[in-house]
Motif scaffolding. Structure first.
Motif, PDB file in Angstrom:
ATOM      1  N   MET A 199      -3.657  -3.937   6.461  1.00  0.00           N
ATOM      2  CA  MET A 199      -3.205  -3.338   5.221  1.00  0.00           C
ATOM      3  C   MET A 199      -4.093  -2.146   4.867  1.00  0.00           C
ATOM      4  SD  MET A 199      -0.469  -4.873   4.031  1.00  0.00           S
ATOM      5  CE  MET A 199      -0.399  -4.386   2.345  1.00  0.00           C
ATOM      6  N   ALA A 200      -5.390  -2.330   4.985  1.00  0.00           N
ATOM      7  CA  ALA A 200      -6.300  -1.246   4.630  1.00  0.00           C
ATOM      8  C   ALA A 200      -6.028  -0.019   5.490  1.00  0.00           C
ATOM      9  CB  ALA A 200      -7.744  -1.709   4.782  1.00  0.00           C
ATOM     10  N   GLU A 201      -5.810  -0.239   6.776  1.00  0.00           N
ATOM     11  CA  GLU A 201      -5.512   0.875   7.679  1.00  0.00           C
ATOM     12  C   GLU A 201      -4.223   1.577   7.256  1.00  0.00           C
ATOM     13  OE1 GLU A 201      -4.147   1.404  12.273  1.00  0.00           O
ATOM     14  OE2 GLU A 201      -5.726  -0.058  11.864  1.00  0.00           O
ATOM     15  N   PHE A 202      -3.242   0.803   6.858  1.00  0.00           N
ATOM     16  CA  PHE A 202      -1.973   1.370   6.413  1.00  0.00           C
ATOM     17  C   PHE A 202      -2.185   2.265   5.189  1.00  0.00           C
ATOM     18  CE2 PHE A 202       1.739   1.086   3.593  1.00  0.00           C
ATOM     19  CZ  PHE A 202       2.705   1.658   4.411  1.00  0.00           C
ATOM     20  N   TYR A 203      -2.945   1.778   4.214  1.00  0.00           N
ATOM     21  CA  TYR A 203      -3.156   2.542   2.986  1.00  0.00           C
ATOM     22  C   TYR A 203      -4.050   3.753   3.187  1.00  0.00           C
ATOM     23  CZ  TYR A 203      -0.615  -0.759   0.146  1.00  0.00           C
ATOM     24  OH  TYR A 203       0.378  -1.521  -0.393  1.00  0.00           O
ATOM     25  N   ARG A 204      -4.883   3.731   4.206  1.00  0.00           N
ATOM     26  CA  ARG A 204      -5.731   4.893   4.497  1.00  0.00           C
ATOM     27  C   ARG A 204      -4.969   5.980   5.253  1.00  0.00           C
ATOM     28  NH1 ARG A 204      -9.992   1.011   5.481  1.00  0.00           N
ATOM     29  NH2 ARG A 204      -9.297   0.871   7.633  1.00  0.00           N
ATOM     30  N   GLY A 205      -3.823   5.647   5.776  1.00  0.00           N
ATOM     31  CA  GLY A 205      -3.055   6.597   6.577  1.00  0.00           C
ATOM     32  C   GLY A 205      -2.603   7.802   5.782  1.00  0.00           C
ATOM     33  N   ASP A 206      -2.444   8.907   6.498  1.00  0.00           N
ATOM     34  CA  ASP A 206      -1.953  10.144   5.886  1.00  0.00           C
ATOM     35  C   ASP A 206      -0.509  10.368   6.311  1.00  0.00           C
ATOM     36  OD1 ASP A 206      -4.382  10.760   4.689  1.00  0.00           O
ATOM     37  OD2 ASP A 206      -5.110  11.864   6.440  1.00  0.00           O
ATOM     38  N   GLY A 207       0.228  11.038   5.478  1.00  0.00           N
ATOM     39  CA  GLY A 207       1.590  11.385   5.829  1.00  0.00           C
ATOM     40  C   GLY A 207       2.561  10.241   5.672  1.00  0.00           C
ATOM     41  N   GLU A 208       3.722  10.464   6.212  1.00  0.00           N
ATOM     42  CA  GLU A 208       4.809   9.495   6.127  1.00  0.00           C
ATOM     43  C   GLU A 208       4.609   8.403   7.175  1.00  0.00           C
ATOM     44  OE1 GLU A 208       8.180   8.311   4.127  1.00  0.00           O
ATOM     45  OE2 GLU A 208       7.058  10.140   3.751  1.00  0.00           O
ATOM     46  N   PRO A 209       4.639   7.126   6.771  1.00  0.00           N
ATOM     47  CA  PRO A 209       4.472   6.056   7.759  1.00  0.00           C
ATOM     48  C   PRO A 209       5.693   5.935   8.668  1.00  0.00           C
ATOM     49  CG  PRO A 209       4.931   5.133   5.608  1.00  0.00           C
ATOM     50  CD  PRO A 209       4.795   6.610   5.422  1.00  0.00           C
ATOM     51  N   ALA A 210       5.449   5.498   9.875  1.00  0.00           N
ATOM     52  CA  ALA A 210       6.537   5.266  10.828  1.00  0.00           C
ATOM     53  C   ALA A 210       7.280   3.994  10.443  1.00  0.00           C
ATOM     54  CB  ALA A 210       5.962   5.132  12.241  1.00  0.00           C
ATOM     55  N   LYS A 211       8.525   3.894  10.880  1.00  0.00           N
ATOM     56  CA  LYS A 211       9.332   2.708  10.588  1.00  0.00           C
ATOM     57  C   LYS A 211       8.661   1.443  11.111  1.00  0.00           C
ATOM     58  CE  LYS A 211      13.810   4.932  10.357  1.00  0.00           C
ATOM     59  NZ  LYS A 211      15.170   4.995  10.891  1.00  0.00           N
ATOM     60  N   GLU A 212       8.003   1.545  12.250  1.00  0.00           N
ATOM     61  CA  GLU A 212       7.319   0.384  12.824  1.00  0.00           C
ATOM     62  C   GLU A 212       6.171  -0.068  11.935  1.00  0.00           C
ATOM     63  OE1 GLU A 212       7.730   3.301  14.562  1.00  0.00           O
ATOM     64  OE2 GLU A 212       9.510   2.650  15.669  1.00  0.00           O
ATOM     65  N   GLN A 213       5.460   0.898  11.353  1.00  0.00           N
ATOM     66  CA  GLN A 213       4.366   0.553  10.434  1.00  0.00           C
ATOM     67  C   GLN A 213       4.906  -0.142   9.192  1.00  0.00           C
ATOM     68  OE1 GLN A 213       2.801   4.609  10.143  1.00  0.00           O
ATOM     69  NE2 GLN A 213       0.776   3.752  10.675  1.00  0.00           N
ATOM     70  N   ALA A 263       7.646  -1.847   8.918  1.00  0.00           N
ATOM     71  CA  ALA A 263       8.111  -3.183   9.295  1.00  0.00           C
ATOM     72  C   ALA A 263       6.931  -4.139   9.446  1.00  0.00           C
ATOM     73  CB  ALA A 263       8.916  -3.118  10.587  1.00  0.00           C
ATOM     74  N   ALA A 264       5.841  -3.668  10.046  1.00  0.00           N
ATOM     75  CA  ALA A 264       4.659  -4.514  10.231  1.00  0.00           C
ATOM     76  C   ALA A 264       4.037  -4.888   8.896  1.00  0.00           C
ATOM     77  CB  ALA A 264       3.640  -3.809  11.125  1.00  0.00           C
ATOM     78  N   VAL A 265       3.960  -3.936   7.981  1.00  0.00           N
ATOM     79  CA  VAL A 265       3.385  -4.209   6.656  1.00  0.00           C
ATOM     80  C   VAL A 265       4.288  -5.167   5.882  1.00  0.00           C
ATOM     81  CG1 VAL A 265       2.834  -3.169   4.423  1.00  0.00           C
ATOM     82  CG2 VAL A 265       2.039  -2.093   6.528  1.00  0.00           C
ATOM     83  N   ALA A 266       5.585  -4.961   5.946  1.00  0.00           N
ATOM     84  CA  ALA A 266       6.516  -5.868   5.258  1.00  0.00           C
ATOM     85  C   ALA A 266       6.391  -7.283   5.807  1.00  0.00           C
ATOM     86  CB  ALA A 266       7.949  -5.363   5.405  1.00  0.00           C
ATOM     87  N   ASP A 267       6.254  -7.405   7.114  1.00  0.00           N
ATOM     88  CA  ASP A 267       6.091  -8.725   7.734  1.00  0.00           C
ATOM     89  C   ASP A 267       4.791  -9.385   7.279  1.00  0.00           C
ATOM     90  OD1 ASP A 267       6.850 -10.818   9.676  1.00  0.00           O
ATOM     91  OD2 ASP A 267       5.051 -10.110  10.729  1.00  0.00           O
ATOM     92  N   LEU A 268       3.729  -8.603   7.217  1.00  0.00           N
ATOM     93  CA  LEU A 268       2.439  -9.141   6.776  1.00  0.00           C
ATOM     94  C   LEU A 268       2.515  -9.627   5.328  1.00  0.00           C
ATOM     95  CD1 LEU A 268      -0.550  -9.650   7.340  1.00  0.00           C
ATOM     96  CD2 LEU A 268      -0.988  -7.278   6.685  1.00  0.00           C
ATOM     97  N   ILE A 269       3.113  -8.831   4.486  1.00  0.00           N
ATOM     98  CA  ILE A 269       3.269  -9.220   3.074  1.00  0.00           C
ATOM     99  C   ILE A 269       4.077 -10.508   2.968  1.00  0.00           C
ATOM    100  CG2 ILE A 269       4.384  -8.562   0.894  1.00  0.00           C
ATOM    101  CD1 ILE A 269       3.568  -5.635   1.605  1.00  0.00           C
ATOM    102  N   ASP A 270       5.145 -10.592   3.748  1.00  0.00           N
ATOM    103  CA  ASP A 270       5.988 -11.789   3.736  1.00  0.00           C
ATOM    104  C   ASP A 270       5.204 -13.006   4.217  1.00  0.00           C
ATOM    105  OD1 ASP A 270       8.335 -13.242   3.342  1.00  0.00           O
ATOM    106  OD2 ASP A 270       9.098 -12.776   5.331  1.00  0.00           O
ATOM    107  N   ARG A 271       4.479 -12.871   5.327  1.00  0.00           N
ATOM    108  CA  ARG A 271       3.726 -14.000   5.874  1.00  0.00           C
ATOM    109  C   ARG A 271       2.597 -14.445   4.954  1.00  0.00           C
ATOM    110  NH1 ARG A 271       1.235 -12.875  11.028  1.00  0.00           N
ATOM    111  NH2 ARG A 271       1.435 -10.669  10.578  1.00  0.00           N
ATOM    112  N   CYS A 272       2.096 -13.543   4.130  1.00  0.00           N
ATOM    113  CA  CYS A 272       1.024 -13.893   3.189  1.00  0.00           C
ATOM    114  C   CYS A 272       1.566 -14.432   1.864  1.00  0.00           C
ATOM    115  CB  CYS A 272       0.151 -12.669   2.924  1.00  0.00           C
ATOM    116  SG  CYS A 272      -0.841 -12.175   4.337  1.00  0.00           S
ATOM    117  N   GLY A 273       2.875 -14.553   1.754  1.00  0.00           N
ATOM    118  CA  GLY A 273       3.478 -15.140   0.560  1.00  0.00           C
ATOM    119  C   GLY A 273       3.878 -14.146  -0.507  1.00  0.00           C
ATOM    120  N   GLY A 274       3.753 -12.869  -0.226  1.00  0.00           N
ATOM    121  CA  GLY A 274       4.078 -11.856  -1.230  1.00  0.00           C
ATOM    122  C   GLY A 274       5.532 -11.843  -1.649  1.00  0.00           C
TER     123      GLY A 274
END
Length: 69
Positions: A1-15, A17-28
């Motif tokens: 998550m931290a790496e995602f938020y530190r990223g610049d520009g528009e995130p890729a669709k794969e990113q 999807a990975a963040v959404a999956d992480l949020i889901d698996r963590c109960g968000g």
């Protein structure tokens, strides 16, 4: 998550999807759904206490049923 938020520009669709999956698996997703249902319950309770016309209350309940899955 931290790496995602530190990223610049528009995130890729794969990113995204990975963040959404992480949020889901963590109960968000489940937590957010529970919060939405609780807030709607409280809103409908407040509306009912305001004694609106029956049609207004029914419409609010119908919208809640449609949008809170």
């Amino acid at each position: 998550m931290a790496e995602f938020y530190r990223g610049d520009g528009e995130p890729a669709k794969e990113q995204l999807a990975a963040v959404a999956d992480l949020i889901d698996r963590c109960g968000g997703r489940a937590w957010t759904r529970e919060q939405n249902h609780e807030h709607m319950r409280l809103a409908l309770q407040s509306l009912q206490e305001a004694d609106p016309p029956p049609a207004v209350y029914r419409d609010a309940v119908t919208l809640a049923d449609i949008y809170l899955v």
